[in-house]
Design a protein around this motif. Structure first.
Motif, mmCIF file in Angstrom:
data_model
loop_
_atom_site.group_PDB
_atom_site.id
_atom_site.type_symbol
_atom_site.label_atom_id
_atom_site.label_comp_id
_atom_site.label_asym_id
_atom_site.label_seq_id
_atom_site.Cartn_x
_atom_site.Cartn_y
_atom_site.Cartn_z
ATOM 1 N N GLU A 121 -17.346 -2.764 1.413
ATOM 2 C CA GLU A 121 -16.558 -1.552 1.219
ATOM 3 C C GLU A 121 -15.325 -1.587 2.104
ATOM 4 O O GLU A 121 -14.232 -1.227 1.710
ATOM 5 C CB GLU A 121 -17.404 -0.311 1.540
ATOM 6 N N GLN A 122 -15.528 -2.041 3.343
ATOM 7 C CA GLN A 122 -14.400 -2.111 4.268
ATOM 8 C C GLN A 122 -13.316 -3.016 3.714
ATOM 9 O O GLN A 122 -12.141 -2.705 3.754
ATOM 10 C CB GLN A 122 -14.861 -2.640 5.621
ATOM 11 N N GLU A 123 -13.736 -4.157 3.184
ATOM 12 C CA GLU A 123 -12.785 -5.084 2.605
ATOM 13 C C GLU A 123 -12.030 -4.422 1.459
ATOM 14 O O GLU A 123 -10.821 -4.491 1.378
ATOM 15 C CB GLU A 123 -13.508 -6.338 2.075
ATOM 16 N N LYS A 124 -12.801 -3.751 0.587
ATOM 17 C CA LYS A 124 -12.211 -3.067 -0.567
ATOM 18 C C LYS A 124 -11.147 -2.093 -0.113
ATOM 19 O O LYS A 124 -10.047 -2.056 -0.636
ATOM 20 C CB LYS A 124 -13.302 -2.253 -1.275
ATOM 21 N N VAL A 125 -11.516 -1.294 0.897
ATOM 22 C CA VAL A 125 -10.601 -0.269 1.370
ATOM 23 C C VAL A 125 -9.327 -0.910 1.896
ATOM 24 O O VAL A 125 -8.226 -0.460 1.625
ATOM 25 C CB VAL A 125 -11.281 0.590 2.447
ATOM 26 N N ARG A 126 -9.516 -2.011 2.633
ATOM 27 C CA ARG A 126 -8.330 -2.635 3.194
ATOM 28 C C ARG A 126 -7.412 -3.170 2.116
ATOM 29 O O ARG A 126 -6.210 -3.156 2.234
ATOM 30 C CB ARG A 126 -8.733 -3.757 4.145
ATOM 31 N N THR A 127 -8.015 -3.679 1.073
ATOM 32 C CA THR A 127 -7.210 -4.219 -0.007
ATOM 33 C C THR A 127 -6.519 -3.082 -0.749
ATOM 34 O O THR A 127 -5.378 -3.183 -1.157
ATOM 35 C CB THR A 127 -8.093 -5.002 -1.011
ATOM 36 N N LEU A 128 -7.237 -1.970 -0.851
ATOM 37 C CA LEU A 128 -6.663 -0.839 -1.571
ATOM 38 C C LEU A 128 -5.523 -0.160 -0.823
ATOM 39 O O LEU A 128 -4.538 0.226 -1.398
ATOM 40 C CB LEU A 128 -7.750 0.220 -1.816
ATOM 41 N N LEU A 129 -5.713 0.003 0.480
ATOM 42 C CA LEU A 129 -4.745 0.802 1.211
ATOM 43 C C LEU A 129 -4.140 0.125 2.426
ATOM 44 O O LEU A 129 -4.669 0.213 3.526
ATOM 45 C CB LEU A 129 -5.408 2.097 1.663
ATOM 46 N N PRO A 130 -3.056 -0.540 2.269
ATOM 47 C CA PRO A 130 -2.454 -1.253 3.387
ATOM 48 C C PRO A 130 -1.612 -0.346 4.287
ATOM 49 O O PRO A 130 -0.977 -0.812 5.216
ATOM 50 C CB PRO A 130 -1.574 -2.282 2.689
ATOM 51 N N HIS A 131 -1.654 0.946 4.021
ATOM 52 C CA HIS A 131 -0.806 1.878 4.765
ATOM 53 C C HIS A 131 -0.956 1.719 6.273
ATOM 54 O O HIS A 131 0.024 1.555 6.998
ATOM 55 C CB HIS A 131 -1.158 3.311 4.347
ATOM 56 N N THR A 132 -2.230 1.760 6.741
ATOM 57 C CA THR A 132 -2.454 1.717 8.186
ATOM 58 C C THR A 132 -1.975 0.407 8.789
ATOM 59 O O THR A 132 -1.426 0.387 9.890
ATOM 60 C CB THR A 132 -3.942 1.931 8.488
ATOM 61 N N GLU A 133 -2.194 -0.686 8.060
ATOM 62 C CA GLU A 133 -1.743 -1.968 8.583
ATOM 63 C C GLU A 133 -0.239 -1.961 8.827
ATOM 64 O O GLU A 133 0.235 -2.460 9.839
ATOM 65 C CB GLU A 133 -2.100 -3.080 7.593
ATOM 66 N N THR A 134 0.493 -1.360 7.902
ATOM 67 C CA THR A 134 1.942 -1.345 8.086
ATOM 68 C C THR A 134 2.344 -0.332 9.162
ATOM 69 O O THR A 134 3.344 -0.502 9.830
ATOM 70 C CB THR A 134 2.687 -1.051 6.761
ATOM 71 N N LYS A 135 1.537 0.723 9.350
ATOM 72 C CA LYS A 135 1.840 1.679 10.424
ATOM 73 C C LYS A 135 1.691 0.991 11.787
ATOM 74 O O LYS A 135 2.439 1.278 12.718
ATOM 75 C CB LYS A 135 0.914 2.915 10.373
ATOM 76 N N ILE A 136 0.737 0.076 11.916
ATOM 77 C CA ILE A 136 0.570 -0.655 13.183
ATOM 78 C C ILE A 136 1.808 -1.510 13.446
ATOM 79 O O ILE A 136 2.389 -1.466 14.529
ATOM 80 C CB ILE A 136 -0.696 -1.552 13.143
ATOM 81 N N GLU A 137 2.232 -2.248 12.430
ATOM 82 C CA GLU A 137 3.413 -3.103 12.586
ATOM 83 C C GLU A 137 4.638 -2.264 12.912
ATOM 84 O O GLU A 137 5.475 -2.633 13.729
ATOM 85 C CB GLU A 137 3.658 -3.912 11.300
ATOM 86 N N GLN A 138 4.743 -1.129 12.228
ATOM 87 C CA GLN A 138 5.880 -0.230 12.440
ATOM 88 C C GLN A 138 5.918 0.235 13.894
ATOM 89 O O GLN A 138 6.954 0.191 14.560
ATOM 90 C CB GLN A 138 5.724 0.985 11.512
ATOM 91 N N GLU A 139 4.758 0.665 14.403
ATOM 92 C CA GLU A 139 4.725 1.166 15.779
ATOM 93 C C GLU A 139 5.089 0.066 16.769
ATOM 94 O O GLU A 139 5.864 0.276 17.709
ATOM 95 C CB GLU A 139 3.338 1.746 16.091
#
Ligand code: NAD
Length: 293
Positions: free
Chosen positions: A180-198
């Motif tokens: 499920e975690q993998e699925k979620v990560r594939t579905l929603l990259p928003h947080t990953e890009t928020k980390i890079e942004q910060e």
């Protein structure tokens, strides 16, 4: 000709959004001259200059940042989108462009609205401090619960009775699987890009070059004109899709009233000086106690 930046002249990137508009209104009340930069104009307000444009467009930004000394970056694509390329383009490349434009325009301070989800990896955090590491496997909390909701509905359409509720509670601990975690990560990259942004914004803090940066990390924001959080909760409840418990019923979620986020953003902007310890740092922001959810 370049206009000399004035300390009371600021720009709100994403100023047409929920948080951005509250920020604009408060800034006006505090005597700031405010420009809004956004891909859409959602309202009109005396004293506010609107610049419609994409934050990935440096030329458009440079026009809007003439004479501005302080920039609030509160723009983001809607977090529920699953358009990975869009998040990368706007949150990462776009933020890079914003920082370049700020340097070229002589902006002195950049305040980023980040997100508390940059440190959330799926396990509970209580009293989390800013020295928590960035999440390695960022999960979007809302999507995770959405997926779980769907599952529960498929598994158990009759969740309205106590017995069914008990069943749901028994079923649910098993749903937090890696898959499920993998699925979620594939579905929603928003947080990953928020980390890079910060990371980008904090790294750009350079006292020698005269650009100071800081980031504020709210979690869920609520308040008047909230287009997402409460309306979605109410709608889900009305449709009868909240008659089950995720986990053991003791989950906590952090929400912050929009005016408190605005207060934190302005306070950090006004405290941002070369000698200030907040330079290049990120701060969690919250109301007080998290809410049982
Ligand atoms: P919002 O969607 O209401 O506002 C975002 C604004 O950004 C919109 O007006 C949109 O038009 C603009 N925008 C999007 N792409 C753009 C682009 N390419 N160029 C220019 N403008 C663009 O969202 P919000 O709730 O006001 O969130 C503001 C910030 O706070 C975001 O960075 C978000 O990640 C962060 N945040 C929000 C919450 C929350 O609960 N609302 C929680 C944590 C963090």
């Amino acid at each position: 000709t370049r206009i000399r930046p004035s300390s009371k002249r600021c720009a709100v990137i994403g100023g047409s959004g929920f948080l951005g508009r509250h920020l604009v209104e408060k800034l006006l009340g505090k005597g700031y001259t405010v420009s809004v930069f956004d891909i859409r104009q959602s309202y009109e307000l005396p004293g506010v200059t609107f610049h419609q444009g994409d934050l990935c467009d440096k030329q458009a930004l440079l026009t809007a940042l003439q004479g501005v000394s302080l920039v609030f970056h509160c723009a983001s694509p809607a977090p529920a989108s699953d358009d990975k390329a869009l998040f990368q383009r706007v949150n990462i490349q776009g933020t890079h462009t914003v920082l370049q434009a700020c340097t070229e325009a002589g902006v002195q301070k950049v305040v980023l609205t980040s997100s508390a989800s940059v440190v959330f990896e799926g396990t509970d955090i209580k009293d989390g401090r800013e020295d928590l590491p960035y999440a390695k496997k960022p999960i979007d909390y809302y999507t995770e619960t959405k997926i779980e909701q769907e599952k529960v509905r498929t598994l158990l359409p009759h969740t309205e009775t106590k017995i069914e509720q008990e069943k749901v509670r028994t079923l649910l601990p098993h749903t937090e699987t890696k898959i499920e975690q993998e699925k979620v990560r594939t579905l929603l990259p928003h947080t990953e890009t928020k980390i890079e942004q910060e990371k980008l914004v904090l790294k750009a803090c350079d006292k020698e070059k005269g650009l100071l940066t800081v980031a504020i990390r709210p979690h869920g924001i609520f308040g008047p004109r909230d287009p997402q959080l409460v309306p979605i909760l109410v709608d889900t409840a009305r449709r009868g899709n909240m008659k089950f418990i995720i986990g053991d019923g003791s989950n906590l979620v952090d929400f912050t009233f929009v005016d408190n986020v605005v207060h934190g953003l302005i306070l950090s902007a006004e405290s941002l000086r070369p000698e200030s310890p907040i330079c290049g740092k990120a701060y969690h922001i919250t109301n007080d106690e998290p809410v049982r959810f």
